[in-house]
Each structure stands twice: as structure tokens, then as C-alpha cells.
Enzyme design. Structure first.
Site, PDB file in Angstrom:
ATOM      1  N   TRP A   1     -12.981  -5.268  -6.045  1.00 10.72           N
ATOM      2  CA  TRP A   1     -12.905  -4.825  -4.651  1.00 10.72           C
ATOM      3  C   TRP A   1     -14.249  -4.470  -4.041  1.00 10.72           C
ATOM      4  O   TRP A   1     -14.293  -3.998  -2.921  1.00 10.72           O
ATOM      5  CB  TRP A   1     -11.936  -3.642  -4.543  1.00 10.72           C
ATOM      6  CG  TRP A   1     -10.524  -4.095  -4.336  1.00 10.72           C
ATOM      7  CD1 TRP A   1      -9.800  -4.882  -5.172  1.00 10.72           C
ATOM      8  CD2 TRP A   1      -9.678  -3.813  -3.211  1.00 10.72           C
ATOM      9  NE1 TRP A   1      -8.540  -5.085  -4.644  1.00 10.72           N
ATOM     10  CE2 TRP A   1      -8.454  -4.436  -3.437  1.00 10.72           C
ATOM     11  CE3 TRP A   1      -9.843  -3.063  -2.041  1.00 10.72           C
ATOM     12  CZ2 TRP A   1      -7.377  -4.363  -2.547  1.00 10.72           C
ATOM     13  CZ3 TRP A   1      -8.780  -2.982  -1.153  1.00 10.72           C
ATOM     14  CH2 TRP A   1      -7.562  -3.643  -1.404  1.00 10.72           C
TER      15      TRP A   1
ATOM     16  N   TYR B   1     -14.137 -10.714 -10.436  1.00  4.85           N
ATOM     17  CA  TYR B   1     -13.051 -10.124  -9.650  1.00  4.85           C
ATOM     18  C   TYR B   1     -13.310  -8.647  -9.330  1.00  4.85           C
ATOM     19  O   TYR B   1     -13.824  -7.903 -10.177  1.00  4.85           O
ATOM     20  CB  TYR B   1     -11.728 -10.219 -10.416  1.00  4.85           C
ATOM     21  CG  TYR B   1     -10.584  -9.593  -9.642  1.00  4.85           C
ATOM     22  CD1 TYR B   1     -10.000 -10.283  -8.591  1.00  4.85           C
ATOM     23  CD2 TYR B   1     -10.150  -8.307  -9.917  1.00  4.85           C
ATOM     24  CE1 TYR B   1      -8.991  -9.708  -7.847  1.00  4.85           C
ATOM     25  CE2 TYR B   1      -9.137  -7.718  -9.173  1.00  4.85           C
ATOM     26  CZ  TYR B   1      -8.558  -8.433  -8.137  1.00  4.85           C
ATOM     27  OH  TYR B   1      -7.565  -7.850  -7.393  1.00  4.85           O
TER      28      TYR B   1
HETATM   29  N1  LIG Z   1      -4.776   5.398  -2.782  1.00  7.77           N
HETATM   30  C1  LIG Z   1      -4.834   4.117  -3.205  1.00  7.77           C
HETATM   31  N2  LIG Z   1      -4.139   3.174  -2.551  1.00  7.77           N
HETATM   32  C2  LIG Z   1      -4.155   1.876  -3.003  1.00  7.77           C
HETATM   33  C3  LIG Z   1      -4.952   1.491  -4.107  1.00  7.77           C
HETATM   34  C4  LIG Z   1      -5.679   2.526  -4.784  1.00  7.77           C
HETATM   35  O1  LIG Z   1      -6.389   2.272  -5.789  1.00  7.77           O
HETATM   36  N3  LIG Z   1      -5.600   3.815  -4.310  1.00  7.77           N
HETATM   37  N4  LIG Z   1      -4.989   0.175  -4.519  1.00  7.77           N
HETATM   38  C5  LIG Z   1      -4.555  -0.843  -3.569  1.00  7.77           C
HETATM   39  C6  LIG Z   1      -4.301  -2.110  -4.244  1.00  7.77           C
HETATM   40  S1  LIG Z   1      -5.640  -3.022  -4.785  1.00  7.77           S
HETATM   41  C7  LIG Z   1      -3.062  -2.613  -4.420  1.00  7.77           C
HETATM   42  S2  LIG Z   1      -2.849  -4.165  -5.108  1.00  7.77           S
HETATM   43  C8  LIG Z   1      -1.869  -1.884  -3.998  1.00  7.77           C
HETATM   44  C9  LIG Z   1      -0.838  -1.896  -5.124  1.00  7.77           C
HETATM   45  O2  LIG Z   1       0.419  -1.590  -4.667  1.00  7.77           O
HETATM   46  P1  LIG Z   1       1.573  -1.351  -5.747  1.00  7.77           P
HETATM   47  O3  LIG Z   1       1.367  -2.231  -6.905  1.00  7.77           O
HETATM   48  O4  LIG Z   1       2.872  -1.443  -5.059  1.00  7.77           O
HETATM   49  O5  LIG Z   1       1.234   0.181  -6.115  1.00  7.77           O
HETATM   50  P2  LIG Z   1       1.435   1.088  -7.398  1.00  7.77           P
HETATM   51  O6  LIG Z   1       1.024   2.448  -6.977  1.00  7.77           O
HETATM   52  O7  LIG Z   1       0.761   0.523  -8.576  1.00  7.77           O
HETATM   53  O8  LIG Z   1       2.994   1.070  -7.660  1.00  7.77           O
HETATM   54  C10 LIG Z   1       3.891   1.534  -6.681  1.00  7.77           C
HETATM   55  C11 LIG Z   1       5.021   2.295  -7.328  1.00  7.77           C
HETATM   56  O9  LIG Z   1       5.854   1.429  -8.086  1.00  7.77           O
HETATM   57  C12 LIG Z   1       6.602   2.254  -8.954  1.00  7.77           C
HETATM   58  N5  LIG Z   1       7.035   1.523 -10.144  1.00  7.77           N
HETATM   59  C13 LIG Z   1       6.303   1.234 -11.244  1.00  7.77           C
HETATM   60  N6  LIG Z   1       7.053   0.553 -12.139  1.00  7.77           N
HETATM   61  C14 LIG Z   1       8.271   0.410 -11.594  1.00  7.77           C
HETATM   62  C15 LIG Z   1       9.483  -0.230 -12.036  1.00  7.77           C
HETATM   63  O10 LIG Z   1       9.572  -0.809 -13.101  1.00  7.77           O
HETATM   64  N7  LIG Z   1      10.532  -0.183 -11.170  1.00  7.77           N
HETATM   65  C16 LIG Z   1      10.475   0.430  -9.969  1.00  7.77           C
HETATM   66  N8  LIG Z   1      11.539   0.384  -9.178  1.00  7.77           N
HETATM   67  N9  LIG Z   1       9.350   1.046  -9.538  1.00  7.77           N
HETATM   68  C17 LIG Z   1       8.260   1.024 -10.332  1.00  7.77           C
HETATM   69  C18 LIG Z   1       5.665   3.369  -9.359  1.00  7.77           C
HETATM   70  O11 LIG Z   1       6.376   4.595  -9.365  1.00  7.77           O
HETATM   71  C19 LIG Z   1       4.550   3.287  -8.352  1.00  7.77           C
HETATM   72  O12 LIG Z   1       4.223   4.526  -7.757  1.00  7.77           O
HETATM   73  O13 LIG Z   1      -2.187  -0.522  -3.697  1.00  7.77           O
HETATM   74  C20 LIG Z   1      -3.313  -0.409  -2.801  1.00  7.77           C
HETATM   75  N10 LIG Z   1      -3.404   0.957  -2.342  1.00  7.77           N
HETATM   76  N1  LIG Z   2      -3.021  -0.538 -15.777  1.00  7.21           N
HETATM   77  C1  LIG Z   2      -3.232  -1.049 -14.570  1.00  7.21           C
HETATM   78  N2  LIG Z   2      -4.402  -1.655 -14.299  1.00  7.21           N
HETATM   79  C2  LIG Z   2      -4.618  -2.171 -13.073  1.00  7.21           C
HETATM   80  C3  LIG Z   2      -3.646  -2.073 -12.045  1.00  7.21           C
HETATM   81  C4  LIG Z   2      -2.411  -1.429 -12.366  1.00  7.21           C
HETATM   82  O1  LIG Z   2      -1.495  -1.334 -11.522  1.00  7.21           O
HETATM   83  N3  LIG Z   2      -2.253  -0.909 -13.623  1.00  7.21           N
HETATM   84  N4  LIG Z   2      -3.904  -2.559 -10.795  1.00  7.21           N
HETATM   85  C5  LIG Z   2      -4.843  -3.662 -10.698  1.00  7.21           C
HETATM   86  C6  LIG Z   2      -5.236  -3.963  -9.326  1.00  7.21           C
HETATM   87  S1  LIG Z   2      -3.970  -4.235  -8.205  1.00  7.21           S
HETATM   88  C7  LIG Z   2      -6.534  -4.098  -8.933  1.00  7.21           C
HETATM   89  S2  LIG Z   2      -6.875  -4.689  -7.360  1.00  7.21           S
HETATM   90  C8  LIG Z   2      -7.651  -3.845  -9.851  1.00  7.21           C
HETATM   91  C9  LIG Z   2      -8.875  -3.206  -9.171  1.00  7.21           C
HETATM   92  O2  LIG Z   2     -10.000  -3.365  -9.965  1.00  7.21           O
HETATM   93  P1  LIG Z   2     -11.472  -3.393  -9.358  1.00  7.21           P
HETATM   94  O3  LIG Z   2     -11.456  -3.972  -7.993  1.00  7.21           O
HETATM   95  O4  LIG Z   2     -12.343  -4.071 -10.356  1.00  7.21           O
HETATM   96  O5  LIG Z   2     -11.800  -1.843  -9.290  1.00  7.21           O
HETATM   97  P2  LIG Z   2     -12.868  -1.067  -8.413  1.00  7.21           P
HETATM   98  O6  LIG Z   2     -13.018   0.266  -9.053  1.00  7.21           O
HETATM   99  O7  LIG Z   2     -12.500  -1.100  -6.989  1.00  7.21           O
HETATM  100  O8  LIG Z   2     -14.197  -1.905  -8.678  1.00  7.21           O
HETATM  101  C10 LIG Z   2     -15.088  -2.291  -7.675  1.00  7.21           C
HETATM  102  C11 LIG Z   2     -16.496  -2.035  -8.177  1.00  7.21           C
HETATM  103  O9  LIG Z   2     -17.432  -2.509  -7.203  1.00  7.21           O
HETATM  104  C12 LIG Z   2     -18.518  -1.589  -7.123  1.00  7.21           C
HETATM  105  N5  LIG Z   2     -19.160  -1.736  -5.813  1.00  7.21           N
HETATM  106  C13 LIG Z   2     -18.845  -1.128  -4.653  1.00  7.21           C
HETATM  107  N6  LIG Z   2     -19.665  -1.527  -3.666  1.00  7.21           N
HETATM  108  C14 LIG Z   2     -20.515  -2.409  -4.213  1.00  7.21           C
HETATM  109  C15 LIG Z   2     -21.583  -3.183  -3.680  1.00  7.21           C
HETATM  110  O10 LIG Z   2     -21.908  -3.141  -2.508  1.00  7.21           O
HETATM  111  N7  LIG Z   2     -22.227  -4.004  -4.547  1.00  7.21           N
HETATM  112  C16 LIG Z   2     -21.904  -4.099  -5.857  1.00  7.21           C
HETATM  113  N8  LIG Z   2     -22.601  -4.932  -6.617  1.00  7.21           N
HETATM  114  N9  LIG Z   2     -20.889  -3.383  -6.382  1.00  7.21           N
HETATM  115  C17 LIG Z   2     -20.205  -2.567  -5.573  1.00  7.21           C
HETATM  116  C18 LIG Z   2     -17.874  -0.248  -7.311  1.00  7.21           C
HETATM  117  O11 LIG Z   2     -18.841   0.707  -7.731  1.00  7.21           O
HETATM  118  C19 LIG Z   2     -16.789  -0.545  -8.331  1.00  7.21           C
HETATM  119  O12 LIG Z   2     -17.223  -0.286  -9.641  1.00  7.21           O
HETATM  120  O13 LIG Z   2      -7.192  -2.997 -10.923  1.00  7.21           O
HETATM  121  C20 LIG Z   2      -6.072  -3.556 -11.609  1.00  7.21           C
HETATM  122  N10 LIG Z   2      -5.800  -2.787 -12.811  1.00  7.21           N
HETATM  123 MO   LIG Z   3      -4.872  -4.751  -6.113  1.00 11.76          MO
END
Ligand SMILES: Nc1nc2c(c(=O)[nH]1)N[C@H]1C(S)=C(S)[C@@H](COP(=O)(O)OP(=O)(O)OC[C@H]3O[C@@H](n4cnc5c(=O)[nH]c(N)nc54)[C@H](O)[C@@H]3O)O[C@H]1N2
Ligand SMILES: Nc1nc2c(c(=O)[nH]1)N[C@H]1C(S)=C(S)[C@@H](COP(=O)(O)OP(=O)(O)OC[C@H]3O[C@@H](n4cnc5c(=O)[nH]c(N)nc54)[C@H](O)[C@@H]3O)O[C@H]1N2
Ligand SMILES: [Mo]
Length: 760
Positions: free
Chosen positions: A111, A109
Site C-alpha cells: 500500500w 505488493y
Molecule cells: N482501519 C483500517 N481499515 C482498513 C484497513 C486497515 O489496515 N485498517 N485495511 C484495508 C484493506 S487493505 C482492506 S483489503 C479491507 C479489508 O476488509 P475486510 O477483509 O472485510 O476486513 P477485516 O477487518 O479483515 O474483516 C472484516 C470482519 O470479518 C469478520 N470475519 C472474519 N472471519 C469471518 C468468518 O469466517 N465469517 C464471518 N461471518 N465473519 C468473519 C471479522 O470479524 C472481521 O472483523 O480493509 C481496509 N480497511
Molecule cells: N493474517 C492476515 N494478513 C493479512 C491480511 C489479513 O486479513 N490477515 N490482510 C492482507 C491485506 S488485505 C493487505 S492489503 C496487506 C497489506 O500489506 P502491505 O500493503 O504490505 O502493508 P503496509 O503496512 O501498508 O505496507 C506498506 C509499506 O510501504 C511503506 N511506505 C509508505 N510510504 C512509502 C513511500 O513513499 N515509499 C516507500 N518506498 N515506502 C513507503 C510503509 O512504511 C509500509 O511499510 O496485508 C495482508 N495481510
Molecule cells: Mo487489502
């Protein structure tokens, strides 16, 4: 210097290599709001943490495969590519012969990178399928709870995840957005595969007369300048507020009984629950106030405003990434159902506004070119966030969506394009789990914590070092991603790496179909184009597209499955047992899960209260997960190189903490250092430590979990518990911690330099 088009998950951009080899990055000229994350790219590509040569952990090289606690603690030996590929191929072959293909965990899993051909997971899965298959992972960390729950409630999660009303529709029709989890602009530059023209943050700011109720522990979960009022809620208690809002609607007769009768099932069960007819507890505003921290009068007032106009109940994905994460989604849907506006423009239930750039965007919903993965002969899978359980407990059975599943006995873990030591919870436990398999293979661009916990690390190129097709969900354009740089060090494309393994395992012809990467791009593009042309669209041939650098995608008619359903539930039933929206699900009820009953409910926390402060571990504003953490934008946000933790002035004062102090954040699971940022923008009792600081464990038996992360990764503090037995989703958004001033010397970071590397 030639500026060439390329793309990323945070948007299309231009890049050029200077005479010194350094990379320069410029926004796409037509992007009205380019992502700040672009600023991380230049510093990351040539960073010292790039993996530049294949490397094998010394203990594995000398002692062969087997469980080992030395992973993540031992030096690596750099080996030639042929040696590395021989070792990996032979080990894959050994494991499949001795233990069967089920013993290979290839879920992988993550990104990875933008680009439709070099999408690493597709590449890896295609390869593993050809050698007999692998144990897969299902669902995502993003929406792993909702995607299991929503089919029971509305038939198909896509009805809300893919067919959301546009910001424009909200602007025209919506009086009030009640945004549980807010609409944080920091998240809105990102979507899988990227976006060419970013409009979502501006659209939130420009919603016209639409008011936004920001229900969040953070005041700034909304673009500055929006027409918003903050409801600072206690984390994890949205269900109490949602139930109380529904209670007001019901008891004041402001609900839409006609809609409930016509389009829903189970509204009677839900009403009984709201009124406390069985459990003796009415879910009134007075009941909710001490739980969620929102005053009863405010709840009553908000409910009346919701019933007084067109209202969108918006639930961010973060709310379901928690223990009992089904409940705020289900209760949010039930609340919207009581308002009777599901299926009306700008009304009803939204899920993912403010979470991802494409929700609310108007780009076309098109299938993009993609690499065929073939078929996996192994049917074993895990819900994605159960990875550590799987590795630690082979043979153990567990619940999932009404089924009993059993963890396979994994001998080989193959990870490419993801970082479990970023994304998973309780990293000290994950370290133990990574000690169990015989072999861990990682393909990475950088020495992430996952690479450091591998036995064999194969260096991969980044997008800038190869050609690809770039496009994201609802993107307006397909981007010709040109090659900007030569590979860094000895890095190879994932496709090349897997081709080398395929050759050794006798499946090269089937894997490559005789195509070079460029020939694959032409093939995938032309096949996709032929499909669109047959539907009457006009698109240029590959050469013209490639020379132009991008092509605008044709618009396709929008559908709203929920609007169709609303207009005629008999003709367009939902894919649920009743054909209607299920406020009570007999199916879920029949599973008998105490942590996910048959209707939305307030459930007391299952976890022990591990500390006095609520931890929110949300998405970082300065990078994508762990990607770009060594880049300039991410680094400039740090406090003495440590990840910032936001804390309310009262909580800081009570602990003698001042802005800029280094603090130790801890509970019984683990501990990390972080840099205090004191701010009134967080609710008292809440601290915010975003995800993504590279895990940097300093072994110390005195610390909980046996190590101190000296950098500030919140996943040393989050518990590895599922949302519930129904979905087994990630619950990493929340934790319980305490914070104290760090005294004594500040240990240096080790994650920003490569691990010890030796010549053979
Ligand atoms: N810059 C940036 N943007 C991203 C990503 C990133 O890594 N960096 N990741 C992307 C990905 S993979 C995903 S899945 C999405 C995730 O999208 P989300 O899961 O919606 O994003 P988060 O920033 O984890 O949470 C959004 C907000 O929810 C609020 N929150 C947390 N707990 C609670 C609660 O219990 N109640 C309420 N009401 N609010 C709460 C927090 O204040 C938080 O800032 O974001 C995407 N966008
Ligand atoms: N506590 C907490 N944990 C969370 C979350 C949270 O809200 N709270 N959010 C979760 C969510 S929504 C998500 S989506 C996950 C994200 O978790 P991940 O998707 O596992 O995080 P990334 O850092 O985007 O990891 C992608 C990796 O791919 C590597 N990569 C980039 N390009 C290439 C390529 O071309 N080839 C190869 N082989 N590798 C490459 C990058 O260097 C990086 O290390 O985290 C989750 N974890
Ligand atoms: Mo995500």
C-alpha cells in the site's frame, strides 16, 4: 505555522511543520468523519525507526551476493548514496546478464503511500520495465480469491466491486442486509488513495428502516447504534449457513424460479446439491446448525425474512481471504440469485460493503491521473500470495485458474512500498524464503521487518516530504498534496532513487522524460484535465488547482451492469460462457480441482486443526496494516506495549487469564506474545489478533518456528496455504491457536528502535 493540504489512504488532511520541525496534523475542514488514523502521523514521521541513511547488510557488503540465513539477524553498515546506488545498479545488471530479467522479482505488493505520481509500485515497475522487465505479481491480498472467481460467475468482478449500490439506495430500498462479515466501521475510513469526505460509517448507522443481520464471530463488526442483530457464527462456516438459507428458500418454494431460469445457469445443479440428491446430505438448517453454530430455527426465520422483502446479501472481503475462500462468495451469490433480486436497487449481492470506504460511496467513478508504467517484456508472474513458495521452490509447477504455471528462479528481490513481513502468512517460513535469493533490495521510509531482512535499504521520503496529486477510488476531490517538511535524514523520493539507478543503467532519459517531480505533476494533471475537458467537463488549470489546494471532481453518470443485464439478458449478456450468472460453472468444473468444484459447496477444512481456538487476524482499527504502528493511536491501544488479543471470558477463565495479562499465543508454526483483552464481544472459541504489530522475532530454538514474536504479529501463526488451486489467493484471515498466560520476564521490544547500524 502554515497549514498545507495533503492526503493519505485514510483521507485528506492538513499538516504543518512547527518551528521545532515537529509535524502537526488537522483533519480536512469539510470531512464530516475524519479517520482516527490521522493521530498516527505526527509520531511516525520523525520516529527513531525512520531510515535516515542508505544501509547495506554487513555480510553482503563484505561477501557479495548469495543466499544467506543472516538476513534479518545481522548488522547494517551505513554507506553514502553514491555507493549504495552503484551497488544496487551493478547487482541489477549482474542478475539480468547472468540469469535474465525473469530472475528479478519486482512485484513489490503493498500500500505504499497515497499520491498519484509518487505511487512507488508504478515508479518501480516503470523503471524495471526500462531495464528489461521483471517477474510480476498478480491480484491483491485484499480480493485475490474473488477477482479470479467472479469473472467465471458474472463475467467481470467490477460489476460488484466497482458498481455497488450506494448507501442511499440501500436506505431507500433495502429491508434487510444480511452482512456476512458484518459492516465494521473500523475499516471504513480507508480506500486506496484516500477519501476527502468520509460518509460510510454514518451511512450504515443511518440506514433508516433497513435491518442488518450481522453474521460474524464479532459483535462489534457494525457501527454502534445500528439497527442490527448479531448472528455469532463459527469462523469459516458461512457456507453452511448460506446453503441452509438457500435450502429453506427452495424447500418452502420461496425462491424466484423465473429469475433463475432467465438470468442464471446451473440452478438445477445447485438445487440438487442443496437437496442432497447426489451426496445423500440435504443442506438443511439442522445440517448447518452444528457446523456454523447458528440455531436451525434462527436460520429458518432469517430465510423467511430474506424472502419477505428487498434483501441484500453482503459478503465482506475477509470471507474470501480464507481457505476455500471462493465458497462463501459463490454461495452468497447463489443465495442472492435464489431471492431473484440481483440487479434490483438495494437487492441482490454485495461484496466489499464494510471492507473499504468507497463501496457504497457516491463519489464519481473517474480515472485519476497516473504515471505510465510502460510494458514488461517478461511475462512470468505469480499470484501475489505465492511469494514464499516461489522463493523456496524455483522450478516447481502449480495450478492457477485452469493453467499450470512454474515458479521462476529468483535471484534478486526488489521491494518498494510494501511490507511482506506484514502481509504474508507464516513469517517464520517467509524468513527462510528470504534467505534464498542472492540479493534483497528494499526502499522504505521506516525500519520495517522487511527492511531488516534486506541486504540493501534505501531510505525513502514520506508524502509529507514531497509534492503529489492525491485522489482515491470514488473520491469527490483531487488534492494538491503540498510539501510540508524537508526530507528526514538523507531520505530521497522514490523517483530520485530510481532516477539515480536509471542513470547508472543508461535509461535515465526514458525514465524521467526530462521532467522534475513538479513538471511531472503538471504534465499528469494537464493530460488528465484535457481528457475531461474533451468530455465536456470544466476544470481549472494546474496553477489554479495547486493554489486552491483541491478541485472537486465532475460527476459522471452511474451505470449498473447487473441492472442492465437483468432488464435484458439477451441485449446485455454477462461475460461468462453462458452470458448468464453461473451457479454451476462448466469451466471451473472442467479444471477438476477438489478444493474448488463446479458449484458452491461445503468443503471440510484442508488444514490440520492446529489449536483449540479459532484465530481471526483481521484489519486493525488503530492503523493501516503495519503503517503507523509506532504512532500514538496504535501505541495507545497496546497492553504493556504488546498487541491486544481479544478473548471470550469463558476461554480466558479456562486458562487462568485475566484482562491485561500478557499471553503467549502459539501453534506448531510459531508463537507470539500479546496482551489479553477479555470481552463478550467475541464468540466463545474465537480469539482476535489484528494484523500490523511490527514483527519482532526473538530467536529461541525452544519456540515453534525457532522464534518468539515478542510484539504480537498474527502472521507468525497463520499458515501459508492458498485459498484454493483456482485462485491461489491469500488465506491469512484465519488460523488455529492456543493461548496461555506468559510467565517469566517480559522481553523488551526491539522493533521500535533501528537495527544495529555501523559506520563503514
Ligand atoms: N482501519 C483500517 N481499515 C482498513 C484497513 C486497515 O489496515 N485498517 N485495511 C484495508 C484493506 S487493505 C482492506 S483489503 C479491507 C479489508 O476488509 P475486510 O477483509 O472485510 O476486513 P477485516 O477487518 O479483515 O474483516 C472484516 C470482519 O470479518 C469478520 N470475519 C472474519 N472471519 C469471518 C468468518 O469466517 N465469517 C464471518 N461471518 N465473519 C468473519 C471479522 O470479524 C472481521 O472483523 O480493509 C481496509 N480497511
Ligand atoms: N493474517 C492476515 N494478513 C493479512 C491480511 C489479513 O486479513 N490477515 N490482510 C492482507 C491485506 S488485505 C493487505 S492489503 C496487506 C497489506 O500489506 P502491505 O500493503 O504490505 O502493508 P503496509 O503496512 O501498508 O505496507 C506498506 C509499506 O510501504 C511503506 N511506505 C509508505 N510510504 C512509502 C513511500 O513513499 N515509499 C516507500 N518506498 N515506502 C513507503 C510503509 O512504511 C509500509 O511499510 O496485508 C495482508 N495481510
Ligand atoms: Mo487489502
Amino acid at each position: 505555522m502554515t497549514w498545507l493540504p495533503t492526503s493519505s489512504h485514510w483521507g485528506a488532511y492538513r499538516a504543518a511543520a512547527g518551528p521545532d520541525g515537529a509535524v502537526r496534523v488537522a483533519p480536512h475542514p469539510d470531512d464530516p468523519a475524519p479517520s482516527v488514523l490521522l493521530g498516527n502521523i505526527a509520531g511516525s514521521v520523525h520516529h527513531p525507526t525512520r531510515v535516515t541513511s542508505p544501509a547495506v547488510r554487513r555480510g553482503w557488503l563484505e561477501g557479495g551476493p548469495g543466499p544467506s540465513d543472516a538476513r534479518g539477524r545481522e548488522e547494517f553498515v551505513e554507506v553514502p548514496w553514491d555507493t549504495a546506488l552503484d551497488l544496487v545498479a551493478a547487482e541489477l545488471d549482474r542478475v539480468r546478464r547472468e540469469h535474465g530479467n525473469e530472475a528479478i522479482f519486482g512485484g513489490s505488493y503493498g500500500w505504499g503511500s497515497a499520491g498519484r505520481f509518487h505511487h512507488v509500485q508504478s515508479q518501480l515497475h516503470r523503471f524495471l520495465n526500462l531495464i528489461g522487465g521483471y517477474t510480476a505479481s498478480r491480484n491483491t491480498y485484499s480480493t485475490g480469491t474473488s477477482t479470479v472467481l467472479l469473472p467465471h460467475l458474472i463475467g467481470n468482478a467490477d460489476a460488484v466491486l466497482r458498481h455497488a449500490d450506494s448507501w442511499q439506495t440501500l436506505r431507500e430500498h433495502t429491508d434487510l442486509v444480511v452482512a456476512f462479515g458484518g459492516l465494521p466501521s473500523k475499516n471504513l475510513s480507508v480506500t486506496p488513495g484516500g477519501l476527502t469526505r468520509h460518509g460510510s460509517a454514518a451511512a450504515v448507522r443511518d440506514l433508516g428502516g433497513t435491518e442488518i443481520a450481522v453474521v460474524s464471530p464479532l459483535a462489534d463488526d457494525i457501527p454502534a447504534g445500528s439497527k442490527a442483530r448479531w448472528y455469532p457464527i463459527v469462523p469459516g462456516t458461512d457456507v453452511a449457513l448460506q446453503l441452509a438459507l438457500a435450502h429453506v428458500l427452495l424447500t418452502e418454494g420461496r425462491h424466484d424460479q423465473e429469475f433463475l431460469d432467465r438470468c442464471c445457469t446451473g440452478s438445477d445443479v445447485f438445487a440438487e446439491y442443496l437437496l442432497g440428491e447426489r451426496d445423500g446430505t440435504a443442506k438443511s438448517p439442522e445440517w448447518a446448525e452444528p457446523r456454523c453454530g447458528v440455531p436451525a430455527d434462527d436460520i429458518r426465520d432469517l430465510a423467511r425474512r430474506m424472502a419477505g422483502g428487498r434483501t441484500l446479501v453482503s459478503v465482506s472481503w475477509s470471507l474470501q481471504r480464507t481457505e476455500h475462500g471462493e465458497q462463501p462468495v459463490w454461495a452468497g451469490l447463489a443465495l442472492a440469485a435464489m431471492l431473484g433480486q440481483i440487479g434490483l436497487p438495494g437487492g441482490g449481492f454485495g461484496h466489499g460493503y464494510g471492507s473499504m470506504a468507497e463501496v457504497g460511496d457516491t463519489g464519481p467513478l473517474l480515472e485519476l491521473p497516473s504515471l505510465p508504467q510502460g510494458r514488461n517484456p517478461v511475462s512470468t508472474f505469480i499470484p501475489v500470495a505465492r511469494v514464499a513458495d516461489m522463493l523456496l521452490h524455483p522450478g516447481r509447477s502449480y495450478d492457477y485458474d485452469g493453467r499450470r504455471l512454474t515458479y521462476p528462479d529468483i535471484r534478486l528481490v526488489y521491494w518498494a512500498g510494501g511490507n511482506p513481513f506484514h502481509h504474508h502468512q507464516d513469517l517464520n517460513r517467509l524468513r527462510r524464503a528470504f534467505g534464498r535469493p542472492d540479493t534483497v533490495v528494499v526502499q522504505e521510509t521506516h525500519w520495517t521487518a522487511t527492511a531488516r531482512h534486506a541486504d540493501m535499504v534505501l531510505p525513502a521520503t514520506t508524502t509529507l516530504e514531497r509534492e503529489d496529486l492525491g485522489g482515491g477510488r470514488r473520491d469527490s476531490h483531487l488534492i494538491a498534496m503540498h510539501r510540508v517538511l524537508d526530507p528526514v535524514g538523507e531520505a530521497r523520493d522514490d523517483y530520485d532513487i530510481l532516477t539515480g539507478l536509471a542513470r547508472r543503467l543508461g535509461v535515465e532519459a526514458a525514465f524521467t522524460e526530462g521532467r522534475t517531480p513538479r513538471q511531472w505533476l503538471v504534465h499528469l494533471y494537464e493530460r488528465w484535465r484535457a481528457d475531461l475537458v474533451s468530455q465536456g467537463h470544466d476544470l481549472p488549470g494546474f496553477e489554479e488547482f495547486w493554489a486552491a489546494g483541491e478541485v472537486e471532481l465532475p460527476t459522471v453518470p452511474e451505470r449498473s451492469p447487473l441492472a442492465e443485464f437483468r432488464a435484458d439478458p439477451q441485449a446485455h449478456p454477462l461475460g461468462t460462457p453462458s452470458g448468464r450468472i453461473e451457479l454451476f460453472s462448466a469451466t471451473i468444473d472442467s479444471f477438476g480441482y477438489p478444493d474448488c468444484p463446479g458449484h458452491p459447496a461445503w468443503l471440510p477444512p484442508r488444514q490440520p486443526r492446529r489449536g483449540p481456538l479459532h484465530l481471526i487476524a483481521n484489519q486493525p482499527a488503530t492503523r493501516l496494516h503495519g503503517q503507523g504502528d509506532v504512532g500514538e493511536v496504535s501505541r495507545s491501544s497496546k497492553v504493556a506495549q504488546r498487541e491486544p488479543i481479544r478473548i471470550h471470558p469463558d476461554d480466558a477463565a479456562a486458562r487462568g487469564i485475566a484482562d491485561g495479562d500478557i499471553v503467549r499465543v502459539f501453534n506448531d508454526l510459531g508463537a507470539c506474545l500479546a496482551g489479553a483483552r477479555v470481552t463478550e464481544n467475541v464468540r466463545p472459541g474465537v480469539v482476535v489478533l489484528a494484523t500490523g504489530a511490527w514483527f519482532d522475532p526473538l530467536t529461541d530454538p525452544e519456540q515453534p518456528g525457532g522464534a518468539l514474536c515478542v510484539h504480537g504479529n498474527p502472521n507468525v501463526l497463520t499458515a501459508d496455504v492458498p485459498s484454493s488451486r483456482l485462485s491461489q489467493g491469500c488465506a491469512g484471515q484465519h488460523g488455529y491457536v492456543d493461548v496461555e498466560r506468559h510467565t517469566g520476564p517480559l522481553p523488551p521490544l526491539t522493533c521500535t528502535t533501528p537495527p544495529p547500524l555501523r559506520e563503514p
